[in-house]
Design a protein around this motif. Structure first.
Motif, PDB file in Angstrom:
ATOM      1  N   GLU A  76       0.801  -1.283   0.118  1.00 32.26           N
ATOM      2  CA  GLU A  76       0.180  -0.347  -0.168  1.00 32.26           C
ATOM      3  C   GLU A  76       1.038   1.221  -0.503  1.00 32.26           C
ATOM      4  OE1 GLU A  76      -4.229   2.048   2.009  1.00 32.26           O
ATOM      5  OE2 GLU A  76      -2.138   0.652   3.606  1.00 32.26           O
ATOM      6  N   TYR A  77       0.603   2.209  -0.662  1.00 31.42           N
ATOM      7  CA  TYR A  77       1.136   3.830  -1.009  1.00 31.42           C
ATOM      8  C   TYR A  77       1.059   4.926  -0.399  1.00 31.42           C
ATOM      9  CZ  TYR A  77       4.550   1.258  -4.802  1.00 31.42           C
ATOM     10  OH  TYR A  77       5.617   0.384  -4.997  1.00 31.42           O
ATOM     11  N   PRO A  78       1.525   5.667   0.304  1.00 31.67           N
ATOM     12  CA  PRO A  78       0.657   7.052   0.636  1.00 31.67           C
ATOM     13  C   PRO A  78      -0.316   7.198  -0.173  1.00 31.67           C
ATOM     14  CG  PRO A  78       2.561   6.573   0.817  1.00 31.67           C
ATOM     15  CD  PRO A  78       2.549   5.504  -0.076  1.00 31.67           C
ATOM     16  N   ASP A  79      -0.581   6.703  -1.127  1.00 31.02           N
ATOM     17  CA  ASP A  79      -1.359   7.402  -2.244  1.00 31.02           C
ATOM     18  C   ASP A  79      -3.071   7.100  -1.908  1.00 31.02           C
ATOM     19  OD1 ASP A  79      -1.176   5.868  -3.745  1.00 31.02           O
ATOM     20  OD2 ASP A  79      -0.652   7.664  -5.305  1.00 31.02           O
ATOM     21  N   GLY A  80      -2.742   5.752  -1.604  1.00 30.94           N
ATOM     22  CA  GLY A  80      -3.854   4.889  -0.919  1.00 30.94           C
ATOM     23  C   GLY A  80      -4.070   3.309  -2.114  1.00 30.94           C
ATOM     24  N   THR A  81      -3.105   3.742  -2.927  1.00 32.43           N
ATOM     25  CA  THR A  81      -2.388   2.825  -4.194  1.00 32.43           C
ATOM     26  C   THR A  81      -2.293   1.733  -3.982  1.00 32.43           C
ATOM     27  OG1 THR A  81      -2.042   4.468  -6.171  1.00 32.43           O
ATOM     28  CG2 THR A  81      -1.762   2.178  -6.217  1.00 32.43           C
ATOM     29  N   LEU A  82      -3.216   0.232  -4.044  1.00 32.08           N
ATOM     30  CA  LEU A  82      -2.112  -0.956  -3.885  1.00 32.08           C
ATOM     31  C   LEU A  82      -2.109  -1.643  -4.854  1.00 32.08           C
ATOM     32  CD1 LEU A  82      -5.329  -2.120  -2.176  1.00 32.08           C
ATOM     33  CD2 LEU A  82      -3.411  -1.304  -1.140  1.00 32.08           C
ATOM     34  N   GLU A  83      -0.876  -2.169  -4.493  1.00 31.38           N
ATOM     35  CA  GLU A  83      -0.003  -3.328  -5.501  1.00 31.38           C
ATOM     36  C   GLU A  83       0.345  -4.664  -5.642  1.00 31.38           C
ATOM     37  OE1 GLU A  83       4.363  -2.578  -7.384  1.00 31.38           O
ATOM     38  OE2 GLU A  83       4.798  -2.039  -5.588  1.00 31.38           O
ATOM     39  N   ILE A  84      -0.126  -5.332  -6.040  1.00 34.51           N
ATOM     40  CA  ILE A  84      -0.475  -6.289  -6.401  1.00 34.51           C
ATOM     41  C   ILE A  84       1.549  -6.658  -6.830  1.00 34.51           C
ATOM     42  CG2 ILE A  84      -0.821  -9.363  -7.213  1.00 34.51           C
ATOM     43  CD1 ILE A  84      -3.746  -7.281  -7.937  1.00 34.51           C
ATOM     44  N   ILE A  85       2.119  -8.316  -5.693  1.00 30.41           N
ATOM     45  CA  ILE A  85       3.110  -7.989  -6.289  1.00 30.41           C
ATOM     46  C   ILE A  85       3.072 -10.027  -6.350  1.00 30.41           C
ATOM     47  CG2 ILE A  85       5.681  -8.500  -5.581  1.00 30.41           C
ATOM     48  CD1 ILE A  85       4.513  -5.168  -5.790  1.00 30.41           C
ATOM     49  N   ASP A  86       3.685 -10.372  -7.830  1.00 33.41           N
ATOM     50  CA  ASP A  86       4.078 -11.690  -7.809  1.00 33.41           C
ATOM     51  C   ASP A  86       5.911 -12.011  -8.544  1.00 33.41           C
ATOM     52  OD1 ASP A  86       1.808 -14.145  -8.090  1.00 33.41           O
ATOM     53  OD2 ASP A  86       3.440 -14.309  -9.964  1.00 33.41           O
ATOM     54  N   TYR A  87       5.847 -12.872  -7.721  1.00 39.21           N
ATOM     55  CA  TYR A  87       6.998 -13.536  -7.772  1.00 39.21           C
ATOM     56  C   TYR A  87       7.329 -14.696  -8.969  1.00 39.21           C
ATOM     57  CZ  TYR A  87       7.950 -11.750  -2.868  1.00 39.21           C
ATOM     58  OH  TYR A  87       7.602 -10.197  -1.546  1.00 39.21           O
ATOM     59  N   LYS A  88       8.254 -15.076  -9.519  1.00 37.47           N
ATOM     60  CA  LYS A  88       8.497 -15.537 -10.586  1.00 37.47           C
ATOM     61  C   LYS A  88       9.895 -15.797 -10.386  1.00 37.47           C
ATOM     62  CE  LYS A  88       4.429 -14.864 -12.592  1.00 37.47           C
ATOM     63  NZ  LYS A  88       3.106 -16.303 -12.574  1.00 37.47           N
ATOM     64  N   SER A  89       9.577 -16.986 -10.154  1.00 36.60           N
ATOM     65  CA  SER A  89      11.227 -18.180  -9.104  1.00 36.60           C
ATOM     66  C   SER A  89      12.371 -18.502 -11.295  1.00 36.60           C
ATOM     67  CB  SER A  89      11.353 -18.665  -9.086  1.00 36.60           C
ATOM     68  OG  SER A  89      10.602 -19.701  -9.339  1.00 36.60           O
ATOM     69  N   GLY A  90      11.400 -18.530 -12.241  1.00 38.06           N
ATOM     70  CA  GLY A  90      11.979 -19.198 -13.570  1.00 38.06           C
ATOM     71  C   GLY A  90      12.285 -18.013 -14.664  1.00 38.06           C
ATOM     72  N   ARG A  91      11.590 -17.104 -14.118  1.00 38.51           N
ATOM     73  CA  ARG A  91      11.899 -15.828 -15.164  1.00 38.51           C
ATOM     74  C   ARG A  91      13.481 -14.984 -15.419  1.00 38.51           C
ATOM     75  NH1 ARG A  91       6.001 -13.846 -17.142  1.00 38.51           N
ATOM     76  NH2 ARG A  91       7.648 -12.725 -19.110  1.00 38.51           N
ATOM     77  N   HIS A  92      14.037 -14.874 -16.011  1.00 34.30           N
ATOM     78  CA  HIS A  92      15.295 -13.203 -16.425  1.00 34.30           C
ATOM     79  C   HIS A  92      14.636 -12.083 -16.727  1.00 34.30           C
ATOM     80  CE1 HIS A  92      17.312 -17.474 -16.475  1.00 34.30           C
ATOM     81  NE2 HIS A  92      18.081 -16.952 -15.892  1.00 34.30           N
ATOM     82  N   SER A  93      13.841 -11.587 -17.413  1.00 33.89           N
ATOM     83  CA  SER A  93      12.911 -10.754 -17.674  1.00 33.89           C
ATOM     84  C   SER A  93      11.749 -10.697 -17.794  1.00 33.89           C
ATOM     85  CB  SER A  93      14.024 -10.194 -19.029  1.00 33.89           C
ATOM     86  OG  SER A  93      13.078 -11.593 -19.652  1.00 33.89           O
ATOM     87  N   VAL A  94      10.948  -9.864 -17.803  1.00 30.78           N
ATOM     88  CA  VAL A  94       9.253  -9.321 -17.501  1.00 30.78           C
ATOM     89  C   VAL A  94       9.036  -8.075 -18.209  1.00 30.78           C
ATOM     90  CG1 VAL A  94       9.238  -8.311 -15.310  1.00 30.78           C
ATOM     91  CG2 VAL A  94       7.258  -9.810 -16.354  1.00 30.78           C
ATOM     92  N   SER A  95       7.798  -7.825 -18.965  1.00 35.73           N
ATOM     93  CA  SER A  95       7.847  -6.726 -19.895  1.00 35.73           C
ATOM     94  C   SER A  95       6.737  -6.428 -19.356  1.00 35.73           C
ATOM     95  CB  SER A  95       7.874  -6.875 -20.677  1.00 35.73           C
ATOM     96  OG  SER A  95       6.506  -7.568 -21.201  1.00 35.73           O
ATOM     97  N   THR A  96       5.726  -4.945 -19.808  1.00 32.89           N
ATOM     98  CA  THR A  96       4.461  -4.696 -19.280  1.00 32.89           C
ATOM     99  C   THR A  96       3.648  -5.885 -19.661  1.00 32.89           C
ATOM    100  OG1 THR A  96       5.323  -2.076 -19.049  1.00 32.89           O
ATOM    101  CG2 THR A  96       2.958  -2.338 -19.445  1.00 32.89           C
ATOM    102  N   GLU A  97       3.660  -5.886 -21.353  1.00 31.50           N
ATOM    103  CA  GLU A  97       3.047  -7.044 -21.838  1.00 31.50           C
ATOM    104  C   GLU A  97       2.945  -8.040 -21.520  1.00 31.50           C
ATOM    105  OE1 GLU A  97       2.049  -8.983 -26.670  1.00 31.50           O
ATOM    106  OE2 GLU A  97       4.133  -7.571 -26.085  1.00 31.50           O
ATOM    107  N   ASP A  98       3.882  -9.043 -20.955  1.00 30.39           N
ATOM    108  CA  ASP A  98       3.537  -9.854 -19.868  1.00 30.39           C
ATOM    109  C   ASP A  98       2.740  -9.333 -18.914  1.00 30.39           C
ATOM    110  OD1 ASP A  98       5.745 -10.901 -21.660  1.00 30.39           O
ATOM    111  OD2 ASP A  98       6.856 -10.286 -19.875  1.00 30.39           O
TER     112      ASP A  98
END
Length: 263
Positions: A140-162
């Motif tokens: 949770e950020y100060p402005d109220g935004t909520l961020e869902i975090i997902d860990y990927k143990s097998g990946r080396h890179s990730v894009s917005t499209e992903d």
């Protein structure tokens, strides 16, 4: 009263990939005799367990690097590895991943606070079913935004499209919006092997469409007539644990032979 059925992002993704894989995994107990341990699943589960303890404010025993490494050794799952050498190599990679991740967190502190760690969220779809999922982390950020975090143990890179095309991440956003109405929500995937990350927020109109689609798809999944269903050959068949079960269908075997399949 019968218990309300539940579906999850994993269940829905499995059904879309192959209905029969869904059948043998979640519906028919026969499938459990064919499941094999996977080294990548053991590796990913181990890292998730350690990160859960690291981010959980209630667990004061995993703060220093030494404590994190001790938790890593305690949490290690060795199922699915084909040799001691393979397991030792993976164990070493896991140590490097955790050390690098923790060092980055300490050197680049975030203004967000951790709201949830490995917690289940739930969203009812009328009386038909509940959509449930377990979130790796919710910040949770100060402005109220909520961020869902997902860990990927097998990946080396990730894009917005992903992130944008990841069904599970969109479904998590749907559930978090339901639990925290009116809040801005974004989803982030972190590739643990490199620390690379990308984020995306599901627009309101797309979220409404997704909710309708999931409702219809969920009813379809839960009302599936398996007695009349027939497995269809797919690219994932050679690596599937349940291939022997599908081979028991004469039509499936004939179709494989006529297409020159090696499986």
């Amino acid at each position: 009263m019968p218990r309300k059925p539940t579906l999850s992002p994993t269940k829905i993704s499995t059904f879309l990939a192959c209905p029969f894989k869904y059948l043998w995994t979640y519906v028919d107990d026969k499938g459990r005799w064919y499941l094999r341990s996977k080294s990548y699943f053991s590796f990913g589960t181990t890292l998730h367990r350690v990160l859960q303890r690291f981010y959980d404010e209630g667990d004061q025993g995993v703060i220093t690097t030494d404590q994190i490494m001790a938790a890593y050794e305690e949490s290690w799952i060795d199922a699915g590895f084909t040799s001691q050498e393979e397991m030792q190599e993976a164990f070493g990679e896991g140590k490097e991943i955790l050390e690098r991740h923790v060092e980055k967190v300490r050197s680049q502190p975030s203004e967000a606070k951790v709201l949830m760690v490995e917690k289940q969220v739930r969203m009812p779809f009328a009386n038909d079913f509940d959509l449930v999922g377990r979130i790796d982390r919710l910040d949770e950020y100060p402005d109220g935004t909520l961020e869902i975090i997902d860990y990927k143990s097998g990946r080396h890179s990730v894009s917005t499209e992903d992130v944008q095309t990841d069904l599970a991440m969109n479904l998590y956003q749907l559930m978090v919006h339901h639990r925290f109405p009116g809040r801005k929500v974004k989803a982030t995937i972190i590739a643990l092997r490199t620390g690379d990350s990308a984020s995306w927020s599901l627009p309101d109109d797309e979220r409404e469409t997704l909710e309708q689609d999931v409702h219809e798809l969920g009813k379809h999944i839960l009302s599936k007539n398996w007695e009349e269903a027939m497995p269809v050959r797919k690219a994932l068949c050679p690596q599937c644990d349940f291939l022997p079960l599908c081979r028991q269908h004469p039509e499936f075997s004939l179709a494989s032979e006529s297409n020159g399949s090696l499986f």
